[in-house]
Motif scaffolding. Structure first.
Motif: not given
Length: 64
Positions: A1-9
């Protein structure tokens, strides 16, 4: 599962847009009339202390 787009720097490119925009606006020199009016508008600060509110009421000459 990938991280949410808001969790990326955030990318550094997005943060450099605001200073560039502000620099361009300062070079132009003239503010929009609505912006000028907002800057000249007085800021009202609510008085939170009841005793200070009463002191100012009396100092202004209002009794009730």
């Amino acid at each position: 599962m990938t991280r949410h787009i808001l969790d990326h720097p955030r990318a550094e490119v997005a943060t450099s847009r605001l200073p560039a925009f502000v620099a361009i606006e300062r070079q132009m020199g003239d503010l929009h009339p609505a912006t000028r009016a907002l800057h000249r508008r007085p800021v009202t600060v609510p008085i939170k202390s009841a005793s200070l509110r009463q002191f100012l009421r009396i100092a202004r000459g209002r009794q009730v």
